[in-house]
Design a protein around this motif. Sequence first.
Motif, PDB file in Angstrom:
ATOM      1  N   PRO A  88       0.823  -1.208   0.000  1.00  0.00           N
ATOM      2  CA  PRO A  88       0.000   0.000   0.000  1.00  0.00           C
ATOM      3  C   PRO A  88       0.858   1.259   0.000  1.00  0.00           C
ATOM      4  CG  PRO A  88       0.068  -0.944   2.184  1.00  0.00           C
ATOM      5  CD  PRO A  88       0.777  -1.901   1.283  1.00  0.00           C
ATOM      6  N   ARG A  89       0.315   2.305  -0.595  1.00  0.00           N
ATOM      7  CA  ARG A  89       0.951   3.630  -0.537  1.00  0.00           C
ATOM      8  C   ARG A  89       0.195   4.403   0.538  1.00  0.00           C
ATOM      9  NH1 ARG A  89       1.844   5.721  -6.758  1.00  0.00           N
ATOM     10  NH2 ARG A  89       3.184   4.006  -7.444  1.00  0.00           N
ATOM     11  N   GLY A  90       0.657   4.321   1.780  1.00  0.00           N
ATOM     12  CA  GLY A  90      -0.090   4.875   2.901  1.00  0.00           C
ATOM     13  C   GLY A  90      -1.152   3.875   3.325  1.00  0.00           C
ATOM     14  N   ALA A  91      -2.179   4.355   4.010  1.00  0.00           N
ATOM     15  CA  ALA A  91      -3.252   3.466   4.469  1.00  0.00           C
ATOM     16  C   ALA A  91      -4.151   3.069   3.301  1.00  0.00           C
ATOM     17  CB  ALA A  91      -4.068   4.148   5.555  1.00  0.00           C
ATOM     18  N   ALA A  92      -4.634   1.825   3.348  1.00  0.00           N
ATOM     19  CA  ALA A  92      -5.537   1.321   2.315  1.00  0.00           C
ATOM     20  C   ALA A  92      -6.550   0.366   2.937  1.00  0.00           C
ATOM     21  CB  ALA A  92      -4.757   0.605   1.214  1.00  0.00           C
ATOM     22  N   ARG A  93      -7.708   0.313   2.313  1.00  0.00           N
ATOM     23  CA  ARG A  93      -8.736  -0.661   2.677  1.00  0.00           C
ATOM     24  C   ARG A  93      -8.990  -1.513   1.448  1.00  0.00           C
ATOM     25  NH1 ARG A  93      -9.726   4.041   5.130  1.00  0.00           N
ATOM     26  NH2 ARG A  93      -9.967   3.959   7.392  1.00  0.00           N
ATOM     27  N   VAL A  94      -8.986  -2.836   1.680  1.00  0.00           N
ATOM     28  CA  VAL A  94      -9.051  -3.775   0.576  1.00  0.00           C
ATOM     29  C   VAL A  94     -10.063  -4.879   0.896  1.00  0.00           C
ATOM     30  CG1 VAL A  94      -7.703  -5.397  -0.799  1.00  0.00           C
ATOM     31  CG2 VAL A  94      -6.615  -3.336   0.084  1.00  0.00           C
ATOM     32  N   LEU A  95     -10.892  -5.216  -0.058  1.00  0.00           N
ATOM     33  CA  LEU A  95     -11.798  -6.344   0.053  1.00  0.00           C
ATOM     34  C   LEU A  95     -11.134  -7.532  -0.616  1.00  0.00           C
ATOM     35  CD1 LEU A  95     -14.757  -6.927   1.017  1.00  0.00           C
ATOM     36  CD2 LEU A  95     -15.390  -6.757  -1.400  1.00  0.00           C
ATOM     37  N   VAL A  96     -11.021  -8.645   0.120  1.00  0.00           N
ATOM     38  CA  VAL A  96     -10.360  -9.844  -0.406  1.00  0.00           C
ATOM     39  C   VAL A  96     -11.333 -11.025  -0.351  1.00  0.00           C
ATOM     40  CG1 VAL A  96      -8.435 -11.466  -0.136  1.00  0.00           C
ATOM     41  CG2 VAL A  96      -8.076  -9.020   0.291  1.00  0.00           C
ATOM     42  N   ILE A  97     -11.478 -11.684  -1.487  1.00  0.00           N
ATOM     43  CA  ILE A  97     -12.321 -12.868  -1.588  1.00  0.00           C
ATOM     44  C   ILE A  97     -11.413 -14.018  -1.987  1.00  0.00           C
ATOM     45  CG2 ILE A  97     -14.327 -13.899  -2.745  1.00  0.00           C
ATOM     46  CD1 ILE A  97     -15.075 -10.868  -3.423  1.00  0.00           C
ATOM     47  N   GLU A  98     -11.391 -15.073  -1.141  1.00  0.00           N
ATOM     48  CA  GLU A  98     -10.460 -16.175  -1.378  1.00  0.00           C
ATOM     49  C   GLU A  98     -10.916 -17.422  -0.635  1.00  0.00           C
ATOM     50  OE1 GLU A  98      -6.673 -14.844   0.143  1.00  0.00           O
ATOM     51  OE2 GLU A  98      -7.501 -14.516   2.129  1.00  0.00           O
ATOM     52  N   THR A  99     -10.252 -18.534  -0.902  1.00  0.00           N
ATOM     53  CA  THR A  99     -10.533 -19.769  -0.212  1.00  0.00           C
ATOM     54  C   THR A  99     -10.194 -19.618   1.264  1.00  0.00           C
ATOM     55  OG1 THR A  99      -9.957 -20.976  -2.215  1.00  0.00           O
ATOM     56  CG2 THR A  99     -10.014 -22.249  -0.164  1.00  0.00           C
ATOM     57  N   GLU A 100     -11.075 -20.117   2.124  1.00  0.00           N
ATOM     58  CA  GLU A 100     -10.849 -20.033   3.563  1.00  0.00           C
ATOM     59  C   GLU A 100      -9.499 -20.641   3.927  1.00  0.00           C
ATOM     60  OE1 GLU A 100     -13.264 -21.178   7.628  1.00  0.00           O
ATOM     61  OE2 GLU A 100     -13.703 -22.276   5.796  1.00  0.00           O
ATOM     62  N   GLY A 101      -8.748 -19.925   4.773  1.00  0.00           N
ATOM     63  CA  GLY A 101      -7.453 -20.406   5.230  1.00  0.00           C
ATOM     64  C   GLY A 101      -6.293 -20.064   4.328  1.00  0.00           C
ATOM     65  N   SER A 102      -6.537 -19.363   3.223  1.00  0.00           N
ATOM     66  CA  SER A 102      -5.424 -18.974   2.348  1.00  0.00           C
ATOM     67  C   SER A 102      -4.475 -18.062   3.096  1.00  0.00           C
ATOM     68  CB  SER A 102      -5.945 -18.257   1.095  1.00  0.00           C
ATOM     69  OG  SER A 102      -6.549 -19.169   0.222  1.00  0.00           O
ATOM     70  N   VAL A 103      -3.252 -18.009   2.612  1.00  0.00           N
ATOM     71  CA  VAL A 103      -2.226 -17.180   3.251  1.00  0.00           C
ATOM     72  C   VAL A 103      -2.609 -15.721   3.204  1.00  0.00           C
ATOM     73  CG1 VAL A 103       0.193 -16.487   3.142  1.00  0.00           C
ATOM     74  CG2 VAL A 103      -0.450 -18.826   2.610  1.00  0.00           C
TER      75      VAL A 103
END
Length: 103
Positions: A88-103
């Motif tokens: 990130p360039r400074g603070a960021a908010r991100v929505l992540v959709i992935e398989t449960e338990g992914s790194v």
Amino acid sequence: MKIIRSASFTAERAWGALDIANMNGITTRLHWTDQPYKWHINDGQEVFVVLDGEVDMHYRENGVEQSTLLQVGDIFHAEVGTEHVAHPRGAARVLVIETEGSV
């Protein structure tokens, strides 16, 4: 039912997350960060949506490191096996959709 005001979400540490949903083993999480993550490869596909801030997404294709700037509204889709890391360039908010338990 949930209403989440993503613009006001913060975490106590970089990459802290708010769990939004788990649908048959696929998680949707809201992350707040002001620090880079680590190079990783997910167990499945990943969808990464920038909701606030800017993120330099580094990834490797055919062993060659590349980078692209993601801004609000941009979506990064990592196929299985895509090695990547978000800076990130400074603070960021991100929505992540992935398989449960992914790194």
